[in-house]
Design an enzyme around this catalytic site. Structure first.
Site, PDB file in Angstrom:
ATOM      1  N   GLU A  55     -30.196 -14.465  49.294  1.00  0.00           N
ATOM      2  CA  GLU A  55     -29.550 -14.386  50.601  1.00  0.00           C
ATOM      3  C   GLU A  55     -29.828 -13.040  51.274  1.00  0.00           C
ATOM      4  O   GLU A  55     -30.066 -12.981  52.486  1.00  0.00           O
ATOM      5  CB  GLU A  55     -28.040 -14.579  50.455  1.00  0.00           C
ATOM      6  N   ALA A 159     -46.797 -33.099  19.846  1.00  0.00           N
ATOM      7  CA  ALA A 159     -47.972 -33.925  20.123  1.00  0.00           C
ATOM      8  C   ALA A 159     -48.175 -34.847  18.936  1.00  0.00           C
ATOM      9  O   ALA A 159     -48.125 -34.409  17.782  1.00  0.00           O
ATOM     10  CB  ALA A 159     -49.207 -33.058  20.351  1.00  0.00           C
ATOM     11  N   THR A 206     -44.487 -25.050   9.689  1.00  0.00           N
ATOM     12  CA  THR A 206     -45.433 -24.888  10.795  1.00  0.00           C
ATOM     13  C   THR A 206     -46.000 -23.473  10.806  1.00  0.00           C
ATOM     14  O   THR A 206     -47.198 -23.268  11.045  1.00  0.00           O
ATOM     15  CB  THR A 206     -44.742 -25.184  12.138  1.00  0.00           C
ATOM     16  N   LEU A 298     -37.611 -30.811  14.144  1.00  0.00           N
ATOM     17  CA  LEU A 298     -37.382 -31.711  15.272  1.00  0.00           C
ATOM     18  C   LEU A 298     -36.374 -32.802  14.916  1.00  0.00           C
ATOM     19  O   LEU A 298     -35.443 -33.087  15.672  1.00  0.00           O
ATOM     20  CB  LEU A 298     -38.711 -32.348  15.710  1.00  0.00           C
TER      21      LEU A 298
END
Length: 351
Positions: A55, A159, A206, A298
């Site tokens: 603003e 993926a 991972t 996951l």
């Protein structure tokens, strides 16, 4: 249907606000447009915390300030009413005598919570709220989730192969590195996504197998906080897997982690890890969490209900066997086709 002026100019606010995605934390993304006789005479957006709000920038950009007394100010989020790093925007707007204010959505954080709109009304402004409210809340979904649900906004990403596998089975002697399912454009997109989030999380498996840097090296922006969830705290003997790029937090049941320079947070084995991680991040002011796997991580967050959005790439390769991709129940929001894959984005309506 003919689009109303209010919706048209609110869309411009959203366009402006989105230019600073990933840069304004802990503040929300805000754009502001000032209109006189259906013509934009000033606009601006908030760029970073501590800097001027949208603003203030928009009003400052108006060359003839006398026009403000016959103008409408559009803003996608309720103007602030409190003193923080900057003075209240509601007071600033009132000081210029702007008669009409159109607000996309109210700010539900404890610092504002309707007080900005109320202050404007009490000053005699004509205040309209709820214009493109759904879109305005969606843009700042991380901010709203953090303030309303007291946890980060959680996005899952993975993926999978054409037949639904995250990866092939790997032996202990298998070369460390990612098994790419998607192409270059998709990987650049993932880096863009990371730049929009405050933290990115993976599991220790991972980290051991792929040694991901989890940076935004293919995009311009800030690297997210790196988080590893590891029950054992063991990361193997791969030197790359034991290095951290930037700040790293390891959540673990055992404090003897080999990862140097990382902050270790001990988890209670009797409680779900997902809840402990999100509670810790909330207390640290982390508004968003991007989870990139692997399968166990996951599935854990899906099973516990701690997810808001899922982004799933499906490639053209067939693995025939391997580590099965997670399954989830959600509402499909969009589908995008790439040369090597297609992307589906889901929302969790029950979160």
């Amino acid at each position: 249907m003919v689009e109303t002026d209010d919706k048209k100019f609110m869309k411009r606010c959203l366009e402006l606000a989105s230019k600073a995605e990933g840069l304004t934390y802990p503040n929300p993304m805000v754009g502001c447009v000032i209109v006189n006789n259906r013509t934009i005479i000033g606009e601006g957006f908030h760029l970073k915390s501590g800097g001027p709000h949208a603003e203030v920038i928009a009003i400052g950009s108006v060359s003839d300030k006398s026009k403000l007394k016959t103008s409408t100010l559009y803003v996608n989020l309720e103007p602030c009413s409190h003193y923080g790093k900057t003075p209240p925007c509601a007071d600033f707007i009132i000081s210029f005598g702007i008669p009409r204010i159109v607000i996309g959505t109210l700010d539900t954080s404890d610092n504002v919570s309707g007080e900005g709109a109320l202050k404007l009304k009490n000053a005699g402004c004509d205040v309209l709220t709820g214009v493109l409210e759904k879109e305005c809340r969606s843009l700042n979904r991380r901010f709203f989730t953090y303030n309303e649900k007291k946890r980060p906004y959680i996005t899952l990403k993975w993926a999978q192969s054409a037949d639904g596998y995250l990866d092939v089975f790997r032996s202990e002697n298998h070369n460390v590195g990612p098994n790419w399912i998607t192409g270059k454009p998709e990987r650049v997109l993932v880096h863009k996504w990371r730049a929009s989030e405050k933290a990115v999380l993976i599991g220790a498996e991972t980290a051991r197998k792929d040694s991901p840097k989890l940076t935004v090296r293919e995009w311009s922006g800030n690297n997210p906080l790196k988080i590893i969830l590891s029950s054992s705290g063991f990361f193997g003997n791969n030197p790359d897997g034991n290095e951290s790029t930037g700040k790293t937090i390891v959540f673990t049941h055992k404090m003897g982690t080999m990862l140097p320079n990382a902050l270790k947070v001990k988890l209670d084995e009797k409680l779900p890890s997902s809840g402990q991680v999100t509670e810790y991040l909330y207390k640290q002011g982390i508004q968003s969490l991007f989870i990139e796997g692997g399968a166990k991580v996951l599935e854990h967050f899906i099973a516990s209900g701690f997810w808001d959005e899922a982004r799933v790439f499906t490639g053209k390769k067939f693995f025939h066997d391997g580590i099965k991709a997670p399954s989830l129940k959600g509402t499909l929001l969009s589908t995008t086709t790439f040369s090597d894959s297609f992307l589906e984005i889901f929302s969790n309506n029950s979160s």
